[in-house]
Design an enzyme around this catalytic site. Structure first.
Site, PDB file in Angstrom:
ATOM      1  N   LEU A 268       0.827  -1.200   0.000  1.00 14.70           N
ATOM      2  CA  LEU A 268       0.000   0.000   0.000  1.00 14.70           C
ATOM      3  C   LEU A 268       0.865   1.254   0.000  1.00 14.70           C
ATOM      4  O   LEU A 268       1.804   1.365   0.788  1.00 14.70           O
ATOM      5  CB  LEU A 268      -0.893   0.040   1.253  1.00 14.70           C
ATOM      6  CG  LEU A 268      -1.821  -1.151   1.526  1.00 14.70           C
ATOM      7  CD1 LEU A 268      -2.444  -1.003   2.910  1.00 14.70           C
ATOM      8  CD2 LEU A 268      -2.901  -1.249   0.462  1.00 14.70           C
ATOM      9  N   GLU A 269       0.539   2.195  -0.896  1.00 17.84           N
ATOM     10  CA  GLU A 269       1.048   3.561  -0.769  1.00 17.84           C
ATOM     11  C   GLU A 269      -0.167   4.448  -0.517  1.00 17.84           C
ATOM     12  O   GLU A 269      -1.019   4.613  -1.383  1.00 17.84           O
ATOM     13  CB  GLU A 269       1.774   4.037  -2.025  1.00 17.84           C
ATOM     14  CG  GLU A 269       2.405   5.411  -1.824  1.00 17.84           C
ATOM     15  CD  GLU A 269       2.624   6.189  -3.099  1.00 17.84           C
ATOM     16  OE1 GLU A 269       2.400   7.427  -3.070  1.00 17.84           O
ATOM     17  OE2 GLU A 269       2.985   5.586  -4.121  1.00 17.84           O
ATOM     18  N   LEU A 270      -0.219   5.031   0.681  1.00 14.73           N
ATOM     19  CA  LEU A 270      -1.450   5.674   1.124  1.00 14.73           C
ATOM     20  C   LEU A 270      -1.246   7.163   1.374  1.00 14.73           C
ATOM     21  O   LEU A 270      -0.387   7.792   0.768  1.00 14.73           O
ATOM     22  CB  LEU A 270      -1.952   4.963   2.392  1.00 14.73           C
ATOM     23  CG  LEU A 270      -2.172   3.454   2.233  1.00 14.73           C
ATOM     24  CD1 LEU A 270      -2.582   2.825   3.554  1.00 14.73           C
ATOM     25  CD2 LEU A 270      -3.186   3.141   1.148  1.00 14.73           C
TER      26      LEU A 270
END
Length: 492
Positions: A268-270
């Protein structure tokens, strides 16, 4: 009638790309959605429909995953030598270079990207990203192990399998290749779900991949919406990994779906609320320039309404000795920006997808399209919403600090940890602060300094897993240990 005529005339003046691909790409073919439904993708320059695109749903995701699974379990791609995959990926990159004008036009009209930047920098960097990972395709290997007894051991690096990529709409081309390039090099097959706001270039890339020789079923593209197509991909029992870039809220849903289905691997890149820290010894003009890049970056090269760029340095901390000069020069520079049609090479900024003082900006520009002025707030406090939460739009929050200890503590007072910036000429300050701030990437005297060899990903609630760099390849590989006994060996 007069108003309609003017609208028609204005529409004709706008540069519109030729839109060749609007259907789903499954198993090497462009097809309609099973339901026959379509949705409109909007031109942010006008707020009007740009094209009608096939609306994929669960049934379409099932077909795409089935094709990807067949291509992985029985197809040529994972069984090719790395050098064969490299040759096809190199041809893919060459085709992107050949079609750079069309691709840049699509991202400009569909996502509000500045055409000049996209044509001469962003799309060429996508091609170089493919070449970088193509070069790694024949260098994936395990290692021989030194076992402690009469055993021979070694490791294998194997492709993880079928991957689901869910990409955001602020960097439709860049994020496509952040994820697709290493997955292809590893030997994976995949289904890509581009953002519904900017799906057009992803479909064009699927076409070019087939032309380059990527086998059918290896790269599939499903256009549609997150709660339907995205959710179906995240929860699919035949998907081995999900790579997602987007909001923290949706990231939680992706993890939940992965856990409730087959416990697939997730990266995940959030969200982000990245700090930029400017110290008294910094050159003020340079610091102002970097702060504008940090706060307005994707508004300088894009800027669609509700557009997220989690890496932006929207929290700008300036040491008290240069604060007043920094504020004055920041306001002057922001007011000098030209806002308008992203196809215009003179434009700096295209259409844009509590208690603080508004220094400049903040108003809509024009009566058509999704444009807004760059906005700067001063006298911002840590407890204010604009200092804590992600901001949608070109907004900079300026805050004053006294000491190094203070700014480190304040920079870390966030649930996010994606990136941070430091502006100083003092190496000791740079070293101390870069080691103290909890963020996945630290830029010193630069900002948004991405490179294909430099891993990018966050800490804390900004996610986990890296894009680009060799770390970006690792997340599409599994490590397998192989052990056999050895007898009467003269050495261990």
């Amino acid at each position: 009638m007069g108003s309609e005529g003017n609208d028609s005339s204005e529409r004709q003046k706008l540069r519109l790309p030729e839109i060749k691909f609007t259907r789903l790409f499954i198993n090497g073919e462009f097809v309609d959605a099973v339901s026959g439904k379509t949705f409109e993708t909007i031109d942010p320059r006008t707020g009007e429909a740009l094209a009608s695109v096939a609306e994929g749903d669960k049934e379409d995701v099932d077909l795409a995953v089935k094709a990807a699974r067949e291509a992985f379990d029985h197809g040529r791609w994972p069984r090719m030598s790395g050098s064969e995959r490299r040759k096809i990926m190199m041809k893919f990159a060459d085709l992107i270079d050949r079609h750079v004008e069309e691709l840049a036009s699509l991202d400009c009209a569909d996502a509000g990207k500045l055409f000049t930047h996209t044509k001469f920098l962003e799309i060429p960097q996508c091609a170089e990203n493919i070449r970088y990972f193509a070069g790694a395709a024949d260098k994936i290997h395990g290692e021989t192990l030194k076992m402690s007894r009469e055993l021979q051991g070694y490791t294998l690096r194997e492709p993880i399998g079928v991957v689901g990529h869910i990409i955001p709409w602020n960097f439709p081309s860049t994020m496509f290749f952040f994820k697709v390039s290493p997955a292809l090099a590893a030997g994976c097959t995949m289904v890509v779900k581009p953002a519904e706001q900017s799906p057009l270039s992803a479909l064009y890339y699927a076409h070019l991949a087939k032309e380059a020789g990527v086998p059918d079923g290896v790269l599939n593209v499903i256009t549609g919406f997150g709660p339907t197509a995205g959710a179906a991909l995240s929860s699919h029992m035949d998907v081995d990994k999900i790579s997602f870039t987007g909001s923290t809220e949706v990231g939680r849903l992706v993890m939940e779906a992965a856990a409730k289905s087959n416990l697939k691997v997730v990266s995940l890149e959030l969200g982000g609320k990245s700090p930029l820290m400017v110290f008294d010894d910094a050159d003020v003009d340079t610091a102002v320039e970097l702060a504008q890049i940090a706060a307005f970056y994707n508004k300088v090269i894009a800027g669609v309404f509700h557009l997220r760029d989690m890496r932006r340095g929207s929290r700008v901390y300036v040491q008290e000795g240069i604060y007043d000069e920094f504020v004055r020069k920041s306001a002057e520079k922001a007011k000098s920006w030209k806002i308008g049609d992203p196809f215009d090479p003179q434009v700096n900024q295209g259409p844009q997808r509590e208690g603080a003082t508004l220094l400049t900006g903040g108003k809509p520009c024009g009566d058509k399209g999704l444009y807004i002025e760059p906005t700067i707030f001063t006298d911002v406090k840590e407890e204010m919403t604009i200092a804590k939460d992600e901001i949608f739009g070109p907004v900079m929050s300026l805050m004053k600090f006294k000491t190094i200890e203070e700014v480190i503590e304040r920079a870390n007072q966030t649930r996010y940890g994606l990136a941070a910036g430091i502006v100083t000429t003092d190496l000791n300050i740079a070293n101390r602060v870069s080691r103290s701030v909890r963020a996945g990437t630290i830029w010193i005297n630069c900002y948004m300094a991405f490179d294909r060899d430099c891993p990018f990903g966050g800490f804390k609630m900004s996610g986990f897993g890296k894009d680009i760099g060799m770390a970006g390849l690792d997340k599409y590989l599994l490590c397998k240990s192989v052990v056999t006994p050895i007898y009467n060996s003269p050495w261990l």
